[in-house]
Design an enzyme around this catalytic site. Structure first.
Site, short mmCIF file in Angstrom:
data_model
loop_
_atom_site.label_atom_id
_atom_site.label_comp_id
_atom_site.label_asym_id
_atom_site.label_seq_id
_atom_site.Cartn_x
_atom_site.Cartn_y
_atom_site.Cartn_z
N ILE A 12 -36.93 20.75 18.54
CA ILE A 12 -36.17 20.22 19.68
C ILE A 12 -35.79 21.36 20.63
CG2 ILE A 12 -34.16 18.86 20.41
CD1 ILE A 12 -34.11 17.67 17.54
N THR A 35 -37.42 28.17 10.21
CA THR A 35 -38.16 26.91 10.26
C THR A 35 -38.84 26.76 11.62
OG1 THR A 35 -36.21 25.71 11.03
CG2 THR A 35 -36.60 25.75 8.66
N SER A 79 -32.84 18.77 7.59
CA SER A 79 -33.40 18.05 6.45
C SER A 79 -32.38 17.76 5.35
CB SER A 79 -34.62 18.79 5.86
OG SER A 79 -34.83 18.42 4.53
N SER A 119 -26.85 11.93 12.99
CA SER A 119 -26.47 10.59 12.52
C SER A 119 -26.10 10.61 11.04
CB SER A 119 -27.64 9.63 12.73
OG SER A 119 -28.80 10.15 12.11
N TYR A 142 -26.11 18.05 3.88
CA TYR A 142 -26.44 18.29 5.29
C TYR A 142 -25.45 17.54 6.20
CZ TYR A 142 -29.11 17.72 9.69
OH TYR A 142 -29.50 17.70 11.00
N VAL A 172 -35.11 12.27 15.49
CA VAL A 172 -35.86 12.71 16.66
C VAL A 172 -37.33 12.97 16.27
CG1 VAL A 172 -35.85 14.34 18.57
CG2 VAL A 172 -33.71 13.84 17.35
N ARG A 210 -34.32 2.91 11.07
CA ARG A 210 -34.01 4.17 11.73
C ARG A 210 -34.12 3.98 13.24
NH1 ARG A 210 -32.48 4.97 7.43
NH2 ARG A 210 -32.93 6.64 5.95
N ARG A 269 -34.81 8.48 -2.12
CA ARG A 269 -34.42 9.88 -2.38
C ARG A 269 -32.90 9.99 -2.32
NH1 ARG A 269 -37.83 13.00 2.13
NH2 ARG A 269 -36.69 11.48 3.36
N1 LIG Z 1 -35.06 16.45 14.09
C1 LIG Z 1 -34.13 15.50 13.97
O1 LIG Z 1 -34.43 14.32 13.76
C2 LIG Z 1 -32.67 15.86 14.07
C3 LIG Z 1 -31.72 14.83 13.90
C4 LIG Z 1 -30.38 15.14 13.99
C5 LIG Z 1 -29.99 16.43 14.29
N2 LIG Z 1 -30.91 17.40 14.43
C6 LIG Z 1 -30.45 18.77 14.73
O2 LIG Z 1 -31.13 19.25 15.86
C7 LIG Z 1 -31.28 20.66 15.78
C8 LIG Z 1 -32.74 21.04 15.95
O3 LIG Z 1 -33.51 20.42 14.91
P1 LIG Z 1 -35.09 20.50 14.83
O4 LIG Z 1 -35.56 19.21 14.30
O5 LIG Z 1 -35.63 21.03 16.10
O6 LIG Z 1 -35.28 21.57 13.65
P2 LIG Z 1 -36.12 22.91 13.59
O7 LIG Z 1 -36.06 23.36 12.16
O8 LIG Z 1 -37.46 22.74 14.22
O9 LIG Z 1 -35.26 23.89 14.50
C9 LIG Z 1 -34.17 24.64 14.04
C10 LIG Z 1 -34.32 26.05 14.55
O10 LIG Z 1 -33.22 26.83 14.07
C11 LIG Z 1 -33.71 28.08 13.59
N3 LIG Z 1 -32.82 28.57 12.55
C12 LIG Z 1 -32.62 28.02 11.32
N4 LIG Z 1 -31.76 28.76 10.60
C13 LIG Z 1 -31.40 29.81 11.40
C14 LIG Z 1 -30.55 30.92 11.22
N5 LIG Z 1 -29.90 31.10 10.08
N6 LIG Z 1 -30.43 31.81 12.24
C15 LIG Z 1 -31.10 31.62 13.40
N7 LIG Z 1 -31.92 30.58 13.63
C16 LIG Z 1 -32.08 29.69 12.65
C17 LIG Z 1 -35.08 27.77 13.03
O11 LIG Z 1 -35.93 28.89 12.91
C18 LIG Z 1 -35.59 26.75 14.04
O12 LIG Z 1 -36.27 27.36 15.11
C19 LIG Z 1 -30.70 21.06 14.42
O13 LIG Z 1 -29.35 21.46 14.62
C20 LIG Z 1 -30.75 19.78 13.63
O14 LIG Z 1 -29.80 19.76 12.60
C21 LIG Z 1 -32.26 17.15 14.33
#
Ligand SMILES: NC(=O)c1ccc[n+]([C@@H]2O[C@H](COP(=O)([O-])OP(=O)(O)OC[C@H]3O[C@@H](n4cnc5c(N)ncnc54)[C@H](O)[C@@H]3O)[C@@H](O)[C@H]2O)c1
Length: 311
Positions: A12, A35, A79, A119, A142, A172, A210, A269
């Site tokens: 994102i 990640t 996750s 969520s 989480y 997302v 979802r 799960r």
């Molecule tokens: N994907 C979804 O469905 C979803 C839903 C709800 C909330 N979110 C939130 O949205 C945000 C982005 O999620 P995403 O799906 O793009 O995940 P993603 O894992 O692709 O992105 C997370 C980013 O954070 C970086 N990161 C992780 N730990 C770190 C650390 N200790 N120091 C510095 N950087 C670090 C990772 O390298 C990665 O680039 C997150 O906060 C996630 O919790 C995502």
């Protein structure tokens, strides 16, 4: 405007970075690539100031925050299953990491922090759709970590002279979401499996719902949350607004790809919710949020990207 995107090399975050650059912002990214992925920022390295570093280090975060007006805080360990596996690291990154961002933002006079919550903080509520005023009841570590982090955001808006806005994203999906990670999300897993003629794995009976949200909608919500007046300390659901069951998702992807769908069912799960869909009327009225890309359009674009590399 000068901005920081934490987690800007992630799924994102890298989409948010592209939108900010497109409107002419000066963008800095803080990421440790745990990640996230350098390829997500391919072609942008000239335009983005990259700070490679750890959210758990106040010093690193402080350096990254210096001089910016708005922080989009998306860096996190996502996750539900990952957090069930390792709740301590989930908390360290997602809670302490957020606290570092808030402290650094306060210390550096940042105007606003926009936080990516989830969520998952709702847990299984007796009523749907999920509304911001409902009492949170997270099931997974989480969800607990995201709830603690969002409460810090609200607290900081109350006790310090700067602004925070919390966005609760719902499932997302879209361009640059990793289909290969051990903790990959359902949409990229289903698209790649169905395209390859392989069975999809469905946990539980597939009747769980979802509110799948195309990433462009989430990007728009972030820009709106950074700009809207009078929203500091508030929390908003951000979703696609048209929930589907996991079985329906698989069927839709099969239809769009013109492929049969073979399903393999496994037990639920631990930590997963049964039903999760949002009321977005608060975001609509306060931020001007509208989920403009539908589930089906989003799936079509995601499949074109994953299978043919098309943007
Ligand atoms: N994907 C979804 O469905 C979803 C839903 C709800 C909330 N979110 C939130 O949205 C945000 C982005 O999620 P995403 O799906 O793009 O995940 P993603 O894992 O692709 O992105 C997370 C980013 O954070 C970086 N990161 C992780 N730990 C770190 C650390 N200790 N120091 C510095 N950087 C670090 C990772 O390298 C990665 O680039 C997150 O906060 C996630 O919790 C995502």
């Amino acid at each position: 405007m000068k901005v920081l995107v934490t987690g800007g090399a992630g799924f994102i975050g890298s989409n948010v970075v592209r939108a900010l650059l497109a409107r002419g912002d000066q963008v800095r990214v803080l990421d440790n690539f745990s990640t996230g992925n350098r390829a997500n920022l391919a072609g942008l390295t000239e335009d983005v100031e990259l700070v490679e570093g750890e959210l758990r280090s106040y010093e690193r975060v402080h350096n990254a925050v210096r001089g910016v007006e708005v922080v989009f805080h998306l860096g996190a360990l996502g996750s539900v299953p990952r957090s069930v596996q390792d709740p301590l690291t989930s908390s360290a990154v997602n809670v302490e990491g957020t606290l570092n961002v808030l402290l650094a933002a306060r210390d550096e006079g940042v105007r606003r922090v926009v936080f990516a919550s989830s969520s998952s903080i709702y847990g299984n509520q007796p009523e749907l759709p999920l509304q911001e005023a409902m009492a949170p009841d997270p099931i997974s570590p989480y969800g607990v970590a995201k709830l603690a982090a969002e409460r810090y955001c609200v607290s900081f808006a109350r006790v310090y002279p700067f602004e925070t806005v919390v966005l609760r994203y719902f499932n997302v999906f879209g361009l640059r979401q990793d289909p290969r990670s051990q903790y990959a999300a359902v949409v990229p897993l289903f698209v790649t499996a169905i395209a390859a003629g392989e069975p999809v794995t469905i946990f539980d009976d597939g009747g769980q719902s979802r509110d799948f949200t195309y990433v462009e909608n989430v990007v728009a919500a972030n820009l709106q949350a950074a700009a809207a007046e009078g929203v500091s300390g508030r929390i908003f659901n951000i979703s696609g607004g048209a929930p589907a069951t996991v079985n329906e998702l698989a069927e839709t992807i099969g239809r769009l790809l013109g492929k049969p769908v073979e399903r393999r069912y496994l037990p639920p799960r631990p930590g997963d919710l049964r039903d999760s869909w949002a009321d977005v009327s608060e975001a609509r009225s306060a931020l001007g949020y509208e989920p403009t890309v539908s589930l089906e359009d989003g799936l079509r674009r995601t499949a074109a990207f994953l299978l043919d590399g098309k943007e």
